[in-house]
Design an enzyme around this catalytic site. Sequence first.
Site, PDB file in Angstrom:
ATOM      1  N   CYS A 143       0.826  -1.214   0.000  1.00  0.00           N
ATOM      2  CA  CYS A 143       0.000   0.000   0.000  1.00  0.00           C
ATOM      3  C   CYS A 143       0.856   1.258   0.000  1.00  0.00           C
ATOM      4  O   CYS A 143       0.646   2.176  -0.809  1.00  0.00           O
ATOM      5  CB  CYS A 143      -0.950  -0.010   1.197  1.00  0.00           C
ATOM      6  N   GLY A 198      11.113   2.622   0.093  1.00  0.00           N
ATOM      7  CA  GLY A 198      11.931   3.251  -0.944  1.00  0.00           C
ATOM      8  C   GLY A 198      12.526   2.242  -1.901  1.00  0.00           C
ATOM      9  O   GLY A 198      12.322   2.326  -3.129  1.00  0.00           O
ATOM     10  N   HIS A 223      -2.295   5.047   6.640  1.00  0.00           N
ATOM     11  CA  HIS A 223      -0.923   5.500   6.828  1.00  0.00           C
ATOM     12  C   HIS A 223      -0.852   6.992   6.493  1.00  0.00           C
ATOM     13  O   HIS A 223      -1.658   7.500   5.704  1.00  0.00           O
ATOM     14  CB  HIS A 223       0.028   4.752   5.895  1.00  0.00           C
TER      15      HIS A 223
END
Length: 350
Positions: A143, A198, A223
Amino acid sequence: MTNKIKVAVNGYGVIGKRVADAVRAQEDMELLGVSDVTTDYRVATAITQGIPVYASTEEAHQEMSAAGYPIAGKLPDLLDNADVVVDCTPSTIGAGNLDLYRTHGVKSVFQGGEKHSLTGHSFVAHANYSSTLGRDTTRVVSCNTTGTVRTLIALQDAGLLSKARGVLVRRATDPWESDHSGIMNTIVPEGRIPSHQGPDAQSVVPDLDVVTMAAKGAHTHNHLHFWTIELTRPADTEEVLEALKAMPRIAFVRRSDGIVAVNSTVELMRDLGRPRGDMYEVAIWEDILTVQGNELFWTYTVDNQAIVVPENIDAIRALAGTVEDGDESIQRTDRALGVRADFFSPLPNG
């Protein structure tokens, strides 16, 4: 329509049940059934909706049958008739299913809980749909990685992205597990920099200059991302906004409208009548976004349960090869799911 893609879903949990419903909403797909190992309310719910339920293991078949559930068969029976299976089993479990899928000649979509090395390909529709065509398997990234790729590629497409540095405050656990897992009254930093998001984004777009840091917060809904981005040149706010508006599955929210926190977006989705209150879009705060010369600062929220659902649908089409143009697939998916570019404008169908 004829020649629909025949889809199986293995794992009927947080993601699986949403993917199953999304498949049923597509005109060019047919949900053959779902497979699981549980005997709880989730399987009972699928049965009440008329979804054929299969047992993922021999033990599960015995337990489901003993519980009185009308089981349609076992997972291999489901796979024998499917074109594509979406594996939504818990993290690391899916890796053990790949050989089974290959044995049955069915193409497979995995989730972000599995490693990139399992499939050798990670997927976000706008970024690399075309490279998925003709493959036997792919992995829809997590996600947070999905949100990262969507937003950064919007800037890259506009020639504005140089490098990006992000901080994520992750929800502690899925809402349905709040009673038995998660954290309280603390924030737990992830143990390494960069956090996994990342490098995961670079598995989709290798040339992204992105570093992420993350912490787990004491909440279960959504989030929250904070980003500092170096642009390729000085720009103004309007140019950045236009680049973001050109990207599907990004929508703006504003504090001036009362959307002041992640719980506000959860309530907004419920008010909009979204199934389960799901938000498929990345919701960027328009009135927090700030541009100073060649630096961009923004914050946005990601629905951990829903953002990957449209990506799974596009991955099905890409593997099946029925739609070769990624933009066309995205449009089909988003139309069926009611994905918005503006939460406060009426949809075309009213």
